[in-house]
Design a protein around this motif. Sequence first.
Motif, short mmCIF file in Angstrom:
data_model
loop_
_atom_site.label_atom_id
_atom_site.label_comp_id
_atom_site.label_asym_id
_atom_site.label_seq_id
_atom_site.Cartn_x
_atom_site.Cartn_y
_atom_site.Cartn_z
N GLU A 1 33.32 4.55 65.64
CA GLU A 1 34.63 4.91 65.06
C GLU A 1 34.91 6.40 65.19
O GLU A 1 36.04 6.80 65.50
N GLU A 2 33.90 7.22 64.97
CA GLU A 2 34.09 8.66 65.10
C GLU A 2 34.38 9.04 66.55
O GLU A 2 35.20 9.92 66.82
N LEU A 3 33.72 8.39 67.48
CA LEU A 3 33.99 8.64 68.90
C LEU A 3 35.43 8.25 69.25
O LEU A 3 36.14 8.99 69.94
N ALA A 4 35.85 7.10 68.74
CA ALA A 4 37.22 6.65 68.99
C ALA A 4 38.21 7.64 68.39
O ALA A 4 39.25 7.93 68.99
N ASP A 5 37.91 8.16 67.19
CA ASP A 5 38.78 9.15 66.56
C ASP A 5 38.91 10.41 67.41
O ASP A 5 40.01 10.96 67.56
N LEU A 6 37.79 10.87 67.99
CA LEU A 6 37.82 12.04 68.85
C LEU A 6 38.67 11.82 70.09
O LEU A 6 39.47 12.68 70.48
N ILE A 7 38.52 10.66 70.70
CA ILE A 7 39.30 10.34 71.89
C ILE A 7 40.77 10.22 71.55
O ILE A 7 41.63 10.78 72.23
N GLY B 1 42.33 11.55 69.09
CA GLY B 1 42.85 12.87 68.69
C GLY B 1 43.18 13.76 69.89
O GLY B 1 44.02 14.64 69.79
N GLU B 2 42.54 13.53 71.01
CA GLU B 2 42.79 14.33 72.21
C GLU B 2 44.01 13.83 72.97
O GLU B 2 44.52 14.53 73.84
N ARG B 3 44.47 12.64 72.69
CA ARG B 3 45.59 12.06 73.42
C ARG B 3 46.85 12.45 72.77
O ARG B 3 47.74 12.49 72.44
#
Length: 117
Positions: free
Chosen positions: A107-113, A115-117
């Motif tokens: 979930e944290e990885l998905a949040d980072l991705i 957030g960059e979009r």
Amino acid sequence: MAFDDLNDALDEQDNDDTDSSSDSTQSDTTETTTSTATSTETEPSGGPAFSFDDTKQDAIYARPSSLDELGDALAELDLELRNRGLRDVPKREKHDALARLAGNHIEELADLIEGER
């Protein structure tokens, strides 16, 4: 260039070999690599968690700034490991821990991705 990834992978492998003093005496033969890794694993002082033969090399693709952050984090990790009495931890163990950590924080990885979009 078409082979930039290959050069990066070879550089990473060279760095992994020099990260561990127990692996620095390896020759180019698989037999020597296996015997070196086996003797390291049986050291009573607590050698590497797994041998180099148990790894799969794979390239990662990231922005230079992210790779710089990773390098800084690995340097800090070295200090933390030294504080815990662990020296000369091979890069393969650090990368393995990173992969396992990422696998436990989807979930944290998905949040980072996201957030960059």
